[in-house]
Write an enzyme that holds these catalytic residues in place. Structure first.
Site, PDB file in Angstrom:
ATOM      1  N   LYS A 262     -12.051   2.374  16.511  1.00  0.00           N
ATOM      2  CA  LYS A 262     -10.901   2.742  17.348  1.00  0.00           C
ATOM      3  C   LYS A 262     -11.218   2.475  18.816  1.00  0.00           C
ATOM      4  O   LYS A 262     -10.391   1.978  19.571  1.00  0.00           O
ATOM      5  CB  LYS A 262     -10.545   4.203  17.118  1.00  0.00           C
ATOM      6  CG  LYS A 262     -10.042   4.461  15.693  1.00  0.00           C
ATOM      7  CD  LYS A 262     -10.039   5.953  15.369  1.00  0.00           C
ATOM      8  CE  LYS A 262      -9.556   6.219  13.949  1.00  0.00           C
ATOM      9  NZ  LYS A 262      -9.812   7.610  13.537  1.00  0.00           N
TER      10      LYS A 262
ATOM     11  N   LYS B  92      -7.506   0.019  11.468  1.00  0.00           N
ATOM     12  CA  LYS B  92      -8.395  -0.169  12.627  1.00  0.00           C
ATOM     13  C   LYS B  92      -9.574  -1.073  12.304  1.00  0.00           C
ATOM     14  O   LYS B  92     -10.027  -1.836  13.162  1.00  0.00           O
ATOM     15  CB  LYS B  92      -8.922   1.169  13.141  1.00  0.00           C
ATOM     16  CG  LYS B  92      -9.587   2.031  12.087  1.00  0.00           C
ATOM     17  CD  LYS B  92      -8.969   3.404  12.093  1.00  0.00           C
ATOM     18  CE  LYS B  92      -9.117   4.084  10.760  1.00  0.00           C
ATOM     19  NZ  LYS B  92      -7.998   4.946  10.417  1.00  0.00           N
TER      20      LYS B  92
ATOM     21  N   GLY C   5       0.846  -1.189   0.000  1.00  0.00           N
ATOM     22  CA  GLY C   5       0.000   0.000   0.000  1.00  0.00           C
ATOM     23  C   GLY C   5       0.879   1.234   0.000  1.00  0.00           C
ATOM     24  O   GLY C   5       1.551   1.522   0.988  1.00  0.00           O
ATOM     25  N   LEU C   6       0.901   1.933  -1.130  1.00  0.00           N
ATOM     26  CA  LEU C   6       1.763   3.123  -1.225  1.00  0.00           C
ATOM     27  C   LEU C   6       0.918   4.354  -1.514  1.00  0.00           C
ATOM     28  O   LEU C   6       1.224   5.157  -2.384  1.00  0.00           O
ATOM     29  CB  LEU C   6       2.847   2.926  -2.286  1.00  0.00           C
ATOM     30  CG  LEU C   6       3.937   1.896  -1.923  1.00  0.00           C
ATOM     31  CD1 LEU C   6       4.813   1.578  -3.144  1.00  0.00           C
ATOM     32  CD2 LEU C   6       4.813   2.401  -0.783  1.00  0.00           C
TER      33      LEU C   6
ATOM     34  N   GLU D 215     -14.775  12.179   3.391  1.00  0.00           N
ATOM     35  CA  GLU D 215     -14.955  11.380   2.185  1.00  0.00           C
ATOM     36  C   GLU D 215     -16.206  11.838   1.427  1.00  0.00           C
ATOM     37  O   GLU D 215     -17.083  12.498   2.001  1.00  0.00           O
ATOM     38  CB  GLU D 215     -15.148   9.903   2.560  1.00  0.00           C
ATOM     39  CG  GLU D 215     -14.071   9.323   3.437  1.00  0.00           C
ATOM     40  CD  GLU D 215     -12.769   9.087   2.687  1.00  0.00           C
ATOM     41  OE1 GLU D 215     -12.827   8.859   1.459  1.00  0.00           O
ATOM     42  OE2 GLU D 215     -11.700   9.157   3.308  1.00  0.00           O
TER      43      GLU D 215
ATOM     44  N   ASP E 219     -16.163   4.998  12.411  1.00  0.00           N
ATOM     45  CA  ASP E 219     -14.703   5.062  12.514  1.00  0.00           C
ATOM     46  C   ASP E 219     -14.286   5.182  13.982  1.00  0.00           C
ATOM     47  O   ASP E 219     -13.383   4.483  14.451  1.00  0.00           O
ATOM     48  CB  ASP E 219     -14.195   6.264  11.701  1.00  0.00           C
ATOM     49  CG  ASP E 219     -12.702   6.481  11.859  1.00  0.00           C
ATOM     50  OD1 ASP E 219     -11.932   5.648  11.355  1.00  0.00           O
ATOM     51  OD2 ASP E 219     -12.312   7.478  12.508  1.00  0.00           O
TER      52      ASP E 219
ATOM     53  N   THR F  52      -1.095   7.714   0.488  1.00  0.00           N
ATOM     54  CA  THR F  52      -0.532   8.837   1.245  1.00  0.00           C
ATOM     55  C   THR F  52       0.349   8.349   2.390  1.00  0.00           C
ATOM     56  O   THR F  52       1.484   8.803   2.551  1.00  0.00           O
ATOM     57  CB  THR F  52      -1.674   9.701   1.831  1.00  0.00           C
ATOM     58  OG1 THR F  52      -2.616   9.922   0.781  1.00  0.00           O
ATOM     59  CG2 THR F  52      -1.165  11.019   2.328  1.00  0.00           C
ATOM     60  N   VAL F  53      -0.171   7.426   3.202  1.00  0.00           N
ATOM     61  CA  VAL F  53       0.576   6.974   4.372  1.00  0.00           C
ATOM     62  C   VAL F  53       1.775   6.121   3.953  1.00  0.00           C
ATOM     63  O   VAL F  53       2.904   6.331   4.431  1.00  0.00           O
ATOM     64  CB  VAL F  53      -0.339   6.191   5.349  1.00  0.00           C
ATOM     65  CG1 VAL F  53       0.460   5.656   6.520  1.00  0.00           C
ATOM     66  CG2 VAL F  53      -1.476   7.080   5.839  1.00  0.00           C
TER      67      VAL F  53
ATOM     68  N   GLY G 140      -4.117   8.192  15.048  1.00  0.00           N
ATOM     69  CA  GLY G 140      -2.998   8.585  14.183  1.00  0.00           C
ATOM     70  C   GLY G 140      -1.655   8.628  14.865  1.00  0.00           C
ATOM     71  O   GLY G 140      -1.132   7.604  15.304  1.00  0.00           O
TER      72      GLY G 140
END
Lengths: 437, 437
Positions: free
Chosen positions: B207, B107, B11-12, B192, B203, B14-15, B136
């Site tokens: 968490k 998560k 997975g490339l 989104e 979300d 943003t993060v 985060g």
């Protein structure tokens, strides 16, 4: 189940007794978390007979803590004696040299001898953990040493002394004087009989020295810290701060600048709406700013037997989870030999906003003279407040200036100039302003 | 110098790209901190050609992330694909079963399959690190899993969704509607296109489920969470909250009660002067209350490529510092088989203060009827505010009630009673109040 981790505790005061109680009361849960039991196998303290609320009869008693430190019946030596020389230093050295892990809450010891001790720990391949030494129960050491790997820190600052924050909080909330608050703090046990160490900033400086090393990968330089305490903060300052949208906190600040690293401890104006401004009473807080993570703030109890014990137990548990042969990260983030020399930034180069409170003769031309001195030193003003001074308003008034970003040198020159102009009726008050989110 | 730690990144986005950049840019410092280099030896993503601001040509490319996960050219597998099934699940399982350490920011995956995955990790003696999955860049997992060893948690709560906090912050600051704020958040990339997952609390719930398990040593129960989103929060609520000394935040709260563990996500009134009330915009915060440490609060960036990457890199660095044979603490604080079953406390047993906003006919007897319904349900009131409703004040008014501590069951019964009395002109609004320091 692996073998038990054997702990020796030297110093059974408030924190030491609390550590022993937590290890006993939470034995089952700690065993579940660590995969093996943690047992107190040896203890040392001045007074043997005292009731500490925990049964220590199974632990071997040592009159001499150094003997406990070198005893082969422990895997971890917990130093809670205090002091930056003498027994504390001898113990920790002895334990590390004997290949025992060490956990300590002793900021003074680390500020003075931290590098030498870390060097021994790294050579012997043992851990030297000291979460409790800075900001009590707040896990700032773990955060900076482990969680922030890869981050380049630009600034770390915090409320690191509960006594000072308690006094400033009460001064603001109740409108009473510094002296009155200090007396109360002493009565309640929040301040020592000799409060100098806390209120003049020494305690904050010790903690800051440790944070600076972790933040910037530099050698500890506890003697290179600019320091001002809170004893000259008055109700006039606190009220003026509130009026201008600030609150006064004693901060320790370490910051990377072009000319080196600033380490400073002083009363500071922080915006009332910032998170750190809401940190009241004996609570501590630390903020760290980095290139990758951004700004992180941690707040919590900075002192007290239980909160400090929580940090000590966390350090011991980390050791219990590790196994022989395990090599942890270095004591101060980098190996001692790779810590860079500390390069001190001169205080006069400090850049920031300033709050300046002046008590002046109420006569024509005084304000013009003040404004001239500011302009001559290229200081531009964000706000100006003038007050008549109550009953004596015929002859004196208060002028409060808040500057835009300028330098310490310019402010000192301007204030010296105003003083030499002969308009001041009292010592000028200068308080630095710190950006805070 | 020990051998390099070889990392595979799947997975490339943003993060992922940010993680790769940090590992490259900070290679020298990370080597100093970890005692060995960290190298990216393999990568997998959907698009090979894209410029990600980092040279990945030395890493082996895998079209199939599952193949990368099982490849023996890596020591650590970093999962940044996302999603609670499919490729992410297959990869992580494959990596763990192949004896690779895993770092993930996912998560949703952990909330759904965390226990099964932790079980594999513990059997294989490898680490499953997931600091980035909750809040985060804030090191809350490390804090709860390591620093708080020995503490018994009574409550954990936090602002865990940046989108919701951004919307609530702007609604308060600018007096604009939920819909307008949401549209802006979408335009700025903070929300989104389909915002349901964020604004309805899903979300936050994912968490919270992870934090609950760490806090109480209980099995993850992500489907057993009471959930209310922020889409029905109006300007009237925000203004009334401010008037009464509160601010509205979407909190996730997990709390031990006599009847079990409460897990709830809902808009919440927190005191304006509390630290958590100053957490603005996309910033996240988590507060944990324990018996030993007391209350700890962490705040910082809860999302964004760099902040999330910081947490991922911290997790990878922890693995780099460990050595073969080292056994770390369990994935969720206790070994999976020793986590207790989750016992859900019924929402109707929830105890706390309540804010109730009613729009009623402005006629005699209405208020008496409301007061009667409160008294009948043993609800005592802390404050009562009545407002005429602008232009239409002749016919309707707003009644705001703040209750002392009561139960959810009592409030629901009282509000149902008021509704059945026929005085309401609009849906009643009920918002829970949360103690916060």
């Amino acid at each position: 189940m692996s073998e038990a981790l054997r702990v020796g505790i030297a110093g059974l005061g408030t924190v030491g007794a609390s550590v022993a109680r937590v290890l006993a009361d939470k034995a089952a849960e700690l065993t579940r978390q660590c995969g093996r039991p943690i047992v107190v196998s040896g203890v040392s303290a001045r007074e043997r007979a005292r009731d500490r609320g925990v049964d220590l009869s199974a632990a071997q008693w040592f009159d001499d803590p150094v003997e406990l430190a070198g005893w082969d019946g422990i895997d971890v030596f917990v130093e809670l004696i205090g002091g930056d020389e003498g027994a504390a230093l001898d113990c920790v050295k002895t334990a590390l040299e004997a290949g025992r892990h060490v956990v300590t809450a002793n900021k003074a010891l680390l500020a003075k001898h931290g590098l030498a001790l870390a060097d021994i720990a790294e050579q012997k391949g043992v851990l030297l953990n000291y979460e409790a030494a800075v900001a009590g129960g707040i896990p700032v050491i773990k955060t900076m040493r482990e969680a922030m790997a890869g981050n380049t820190v630009s600034r770390v600052f915090g409320i690191l002394n509960g006594t000072c924050n308690y006094i400033l909080t009460r001064m603001e909330a109740e409108g009473i004087s510094f002296e009155e608050c200090l007396a109360d703090a002493q009565r309640l046990g929040y301040a020592e009989a000799d409060p100098t160490f806390d209120i003049e900033g020494h305690d904050t400086a010790h903690k800051l020295a440790i944070l600076t090393s972790l933040a910037f990968g530099s050698r500890i330089a506890a003697d290179d810290i600019y320091m001002e305490g809170i004893s000259n903060i008055t109700q006039a300052d606190i009220r003026a701060a509130a009026e201008l949208g600030y609150r006064i906190k004693l901060l320790g600040v370490a910051q990377r600048t072009e000319s080196g690293i600033e380490q400073r401890v002083h009363p500071t104006m922080v915006p009332t709406a910032s998170v750190i401004a809401q940190v009241h009473g004996v609570t501590n807080a630390v903020a760290v700013e980095t290139d990758i993570l951004g700004e992180l703030l941690l707040s919590g109890p900075g002192a007290g037997g239980n909160a400090t014990a929580s940090a000590v137990v966390g350090d011991v548990a980390d050791i219990a989870k590790s196994r022989p042969g395990f090599q942890h990260g270095p004591v101060f983030g980098r190996p001692v030999k790779e810590l860079s020399p500390y390069k001190r930034a001169q205080m006069r180069s400090h850049e920031g906003g300033y709050f300046i409170r002046l008590t002046v003769h109420d006569r024509t031309g005084v304000f013009a003279a003040i404004a001239r001195r500011m302009a001559d030193n290229d200081i531009s003003l964000e706000s100006i407040v003038q007050h008549a001074n109550g009953a004596s308003s015929e002859v004196q008034k208060t002028v409060i200036l808040v500057t835009h970003e300028t330098t310490e040198a310019a402010v000192r020159k301007a204030v010296d100039g105003i003083t030499s102009d002969g308009h001041l009726l009292d010592k000028p008050q200068v308080i630095r302003i710190e950006r805070a989110a």
